[in-house]
Design a protein around this motif. Structure first.
Motif, mmCIF file in Angstrom:
data_model
loop_
_atom_site.group_PDB
_atom_site.id
_atom_site.type_symbol
_atom_site.label_atom_id
_atom_site.label_comp_id
_atom_site.label_asym_id
_atom_site.label_seq_id
_atom_site.Cartn_x
_atom_site.Cartn_y
_atom_site.Cartn_z
ATOM 1 N N GLU A 34 -6.180 -15.572 6.572
ATOM 2 C CA GLU A 34 -7.163 -16.041 5.582
ATOM 3 C C GLU A 34 -7.821 -17.350 6.011
ATOM 4 O OE1 GLU A 34 -6.781 -15.326 1.598
ATOM 5 O OE2 GLU A 34 -5.246 -13.780 1.786
ATOM 6 N N GLN A 35 -7.199 -18.030 6.981
ATOM 7 C CA GLN A 35 -7.726 -19.330 7.436
ATOM 8 C C GLN A 35 -8.146 -19.262 8.900
ATOM 9 O OE1 GLN A 35 -7.638 -21.883 5.260
ATOM 10 N NE2 GLN A 35 -6.379 -20.875 3.735
ATOM 11 N N TYR A 88 -10.491 -10.934 3.501
ATOM 12 C CA TYR A 88 -10.357 -11.973 4.535
ATOM 13 C C TYR A 88 -10.759 -11.469 5.915
ATOM 14 C CZ TYR A 88 -5.657 -9.819 4.483
ATOM 15 O OH TYR A 88 -4.607 -8.936 4.452
ATOM 16 N N SER A 113 3.071 -9.418 4.574
ATOM 17 C CA SER A 113 3.843 -10.581 5.052
ATOM 18 C C SER A 113 5.244 -10.162 5.470
ATOM 19 C CB SER A 113 4.020 -11.626 3.953
ATOM 20 O OG SER A 113 2.806 -12.185 3.618
ATOM 21 N N ASP A 119 -2.262 -17.638 9.716
ATOM 22 C CA ASP A 119 -2.748 -17.088 8.447
ATOM 23 C C ASP A 119 -4.151 -16.486 8.638
ATOM 24 O OD1 ASP A 119 -3.344 -16.441 5.868
ATOM 25 O OD2 ASP A 119 -3.070 -18.465 5.052
ATOM 26 N N PHE A 146 -1.263 -12.298 13.337
ATOM 27 C CA PHE A 146 -2.220 -12.765 12.335
ATOM 28 C C PHE A 146 -2.093 -11.908 11.081
ATOM 29 C CE2 PHE A 146 -5.094 -15.350 15.090
ATOM 30 C CZ PHE A 146 -4.535 -15.042 16.315
ATOM 31 N N TYR A 147 -1.700 -12.538 9.971
ATOM 32 C CA TYR A 147 -1.594 -11.797 8.707
ATOM 33 C C TYR A 147 -1.891 -12.747 7.569
ATOM 34 C CZ TYR A 147 2.981 -14.057 8.171
ATOM 35 O OH TYR A 147 3.982 -14.991 8.059
ATOM 36 N N SER A 148 -2.228 -12.188 6.420
ATOM 37 C CA SER A 148 -2.502 -13.039 5.262
ATOM 38 C C SER A 148 -1.199 -13.528 4.660
ATOM 39 C CB SER A 148 -3.295 -12.255 4.216
ATOM 40 O OG SER A 148 -3.123 -12.878 2.963
ATOM 41 N N PHE A 149 -1.047 -14.850 4.576
ATOM 42 C CA PHE A 149 0.169 -15.429 4.000
ATOM 43 C C PHE A 149 0.255 -15.150 2.490
ATOM 44 C CE2 PHE A 149 0.915 -19.046 7.361
ATOM 45 C CZ PHE A 149 0.961 -18.090 8.355
ATOM 46 N N ASN A 150 -0.864 -14.717 1.892
ATOM 47 C CA ASN A 150 -0.876 -14.442 0.449
ATOM 48 C C ASN A 150 -0.396 -13.042 0.075
ATOM 49 O OD1 ASN A 150 -1.797 -16.873 -0.585
ATOM 50 N ND2 ASN A 150 -3.923 -16.372 -0.066
#
Ligand SMILES: Cc1cc2nc3c(=O)[nH]c(=O)nc-3n(C[C@H](O)[C@H](O)[C@H](O)COP(=O)(O)O)c2cc1C
Length: 169
Positions: free
Chosen positions: A37-38, A65, A16, A35, A7-11
Motif C-alpha cells: 500500500e506504500q 492498492y 498477510s 507494504d 510485497f503485500y498489503s499490511f492491512n
C-alpha cells in the motif's frame, strides 16, 4: 546474494498471513517485507527477486492498492528481475473470476520484461473460469482460505521449494 522482497498489503488479514508463512518457509532473514500500500518505484527496483501478493477483489479485479501502482508498473523496466505471484481467492463464491487478479498482474510484469516464475497446477481446485490460468496452469500460487485452508501450508511449501531454484537462493 540476490535480494528478495515480498510485497503485500499490511492491512489485509488473509494475504498477510499467507505472506508471512511464505517468508517463514523461505527463511526470515532471506526476505524483506514491503507494504504494497506504500510501495514506491524505487523500492520495487531495489530487488532482484520479487514476490507479489495479489488477492482478487471486485469480481475479478486487483485490489485498489495495486491498481493505483499500475501506471508506475506500466512505465517500469523489470528486465533481469524474477517475479513470482501469489493470490487469494474464493473458488466457491467467485467460480467465474477465481484468482483473476494474478493473471492481471502476470501480464503487467511480463510486459515490463520481468521473468515470471512459480506457475502451479490447477489440480484440486474447482471453478469455472479464471484469468489466472494459462496453458492449463495458474500463473502463480492460488490460496483459498475460505474453502481449502487445510491445504494452505502444503501448497505454500511446494510452491516455495519450486521458486527457490528460480530465485537462486
Ligand atoms: C467484495 C469481494 C469481492 C471478491 N471478489 C473475488 C473474485 O472476483 N474472485 C476471487 O477469486 N475471490 C474474490 N473474493 C475473495 C477474496 O479474494 C478472498 O476473500 C481473499 O481471502 C481476500 O484476501 P485479503 O483479505 O487478504 O485481501 C472477493 C471477496 C470480497 C469480499
Amino acid at each position: 546474494m540476490n535480494k528478495t522482497g515480498i510485497f503485500y498489503s499490511f492491512n489485509t488479514s488473509n494475504s498477510s498471513k499467507v505472506a508471512l508463512k511464505i517468508q517463514e518457509v523461505f527463511g526470515k532473514d532471506k526476505i524483506d517485507v514491503i507494504d504494497a500500500e506504500q510501495v514506491t518505484e524505487e523500492q520495487f527496483l531495489k530487488y532482484d527477486n520479487l514476490i507479489l501478493s495479489v488477492p482478487t477483489w471486485f469480481d475479478g479485479e486487483m485490489p485498489t492498492y495495486w491498481d493505483e501502482f499500475k501506471p508506475a508498473l506500466e512505465d517500469m523496466d523489470l528486465k533481469g528481475k524474477t517475479v513470482a505471484i501469489f493470490g487469494l481467492g474464493d473458488q466457491k463464491s467467485y467460480p467465474e473470476n477465481f484468482g483473476d487478479a494474478i493473471g492481471i498482474m502476470a501480464k503487467l510484469v511480463e510486459n515490463a520484461s520481468a521473468k515470471l516464475v512459480g506457475h502451479s497446477s490447477t489440480e484440486g481446485y474447482t471453478f469455472e473460469r479464471s484469468r489466472g490460468v494459462r496453458d492449463g496452469n495458474f500463473v502463480g500460487l492460488m490460496i483459498d482460505v475460505e474453502n481449502q485452508n487445510d491445504l494452505t501450508d502444503d501448497r505454500i511449501k511446494n510452491w516455495v521449494s519450486s521458486i527457490k531454484k528460480d530465485f537462486a537462493l
